[in-house]
Motif scaffolding. Sequence first.
Motif, PDB file in Angstrom:
ATOM      1  N   ARG A   1       0.833  -1.205   0.000  1.00  0.00           N
ATOM      2  CA  ARG A   1       0.000   0.000   0.000  1.00  0.00           C
ATOM      3  C   ARG A   1       0.868   1.256   0.000  1.00  0.00           C
TER       4      ARG A   1
ATOM      5  N   LEU B   1       2.420   2.405  -3.370  1.00  0.00           N
ATOM      6  CA  LEU B   1       1.587   2.994  -4.420  1.00  0.00           C
ATOM      7  C   LEU B   1       2.058   4.389  -4.809  1.00  0.00           C
TER       8      LEU B   1
ATOM      9  N   THR C   1       2.490   5.982  -8.781  1.00  0.00           N
ATOM     10  CA  THR C   1       2.107   7.286  -9.338  1.00  0.00           C
ATOM     11  C   THR C   1       3.312   8.012  -9.928  1.00  0.00           C
TER      12      THR C   1
ATOM     13  N   LEU D   1      -4.666   7.175  -5.474  1.00  0.00           N
ATOM     14  CA  LEU D   1      -3.672   6.188  -5.075  1.00  0.00           C
ATOM     15  C   LEU D   1      -2.785   6.706  -3.949  1.00  0.00           C
ATOM     16  N   ASN D   2      -2.385   7.973  -4.036  1.00  0.00           N
ATOM     17  CA  ASN D   2      -1.498   8.512  -3.000  1.00  0.00           C
ATOM     18  C   ASN D   2      -2.217   8.697  -1.673  1.00  0.00           C
TER      19      ASN D   2
ATOM     20  N   ALA E   1      -2.265   5.367  -0.266  1.00  0.00           N
ATOM     21  CA  ALA E   1      -0.918   4.937   0.123  1.00  0.00           C
ATOM     22  C   ALA E   1      -0.500   5.507   1.478  1.00  0.00           C
TER      23      ALA E   1
END
Length: 475
Positions: free
Chosen positions: A34, A37, A41, A219-220, A223
Amino acid sequence: MTDSASLLKARLRRLAVPFAEVGTRELPMTQILRLSLFQVTVGMIYVMFTGTLNRVMIHELGIAASLLGAVIALPILFAPLRLLIGHRSDHRRSALGWRRVPYLWIGTLLMFGGLAVMPFGLLVQSEYGADAPFLASLGAALAFFLSGLGVHVTQTTGLALTNDLAPEGKLPQVVGVMYVMLLVGMVISTGVFYVLLADFSHERLVQVLQGAALVIWALNVFALWRQEPRDPERSRVDRPRPPLSESWQSFMQRGPVVRLLVVTGIGAAGFGMQDIIIEPYGAAVLGLEVAGTTLLTGLWAIGMLIGFWFAKMALERGLNAYGAATIGALVGVLAFSLVIVSAPLDSPTIFRVGQVGIGVGGALFYVGTLAATMSMATREQSGIAIGAWGAVQATVLGAALAIGAGISDLVPALAEAGRLPELFLHPAAGYSVVYSAEIVLLLAMVVAAWPLARFTREGESNVSPSTATSNESGY
């Protein structure tokens, strides 16, 4: 028999999934994936900057290649800021108790904002670039600057957070996972962008870039969610913040930092000069079709995965990080030699094998130097350590790309002007000079790294216990 079968099964599993045993109770594999991620990006941005947008801007939008190079180079000019970013994240003052998360959030917003306005900047540049080149370029330049700065902030603080969370003895393997995920992000986004932009239109360009901005943001956020433990005492607002120069001097006392950064710079130049000429070489010298040159990226990615696997296995078995980087440089020397001889032998197969070798050597080099840099720092210095490493490799890589492209054009031009022997009129001459220069740089890196390998063998008593423990663990 059952025990033997179980042992064989475990060994096969480790070979098939080389990072399956990286996770620990303190840092499970799910949490590592996780966290990684943010590297996915970053890989998306790299693909857009170096591949997808190159084709779109030059062929579909008719933007001059020189202008493209200028706007893409803008983020590279600010790569040295990684050192300051890392230092500030080490000493972040926050009542919430976070040091890394605020910078990860800032970097995410910068990438999101840059991609959100990028399509409009490119369309304005395409439409009005001939009439008002300076004004028309401002939007595109701003978009690339914001996205590139976001990459610097996100990757620097993300890797610093990785160093904070990684258990003792697991740092090289965790770093390997981070770079595998960077590669995964590049490979997946390459295919997705290729499919989405196959039927190109201005409206589709806006949809793809703004959709990518939204994906990166999501995604960030996922993450960084609940990754960094809150520690209000460590980041209290009245805590003194040492100046950058003082933090740098403190980090320098940890070991031969300058030599390590010199090794990183030389190696980054050695592996990076050919990045934008490898596909033209295949087309102009070996006659590869478009599909054949596109395959080169996949071969390089396969080589990188092999290199990450080997780095993980070697570091687990006691090879120190400098040894891994040195082996990577030697593999690179062999790979570039294969690329050079593929021209007189007219062998695309040898060329492709060389491309795989470049990926293997590059993976070993980057994992080795990054793990060595991170292990040399304390937990309180991981930001400035990662920032220094990132600033050196990104700045040198940008300069190497420009120099490599310039040499490949300059050599045949001088030969045509009669200033070089006729031998250099061969289509492969300019490219071969670049590859030969990379071989020299990688051999110079091996020479420069030799005292560092000796330092890890003999210098444990001269460093702090945490560094000694790291070195004894194989990095």
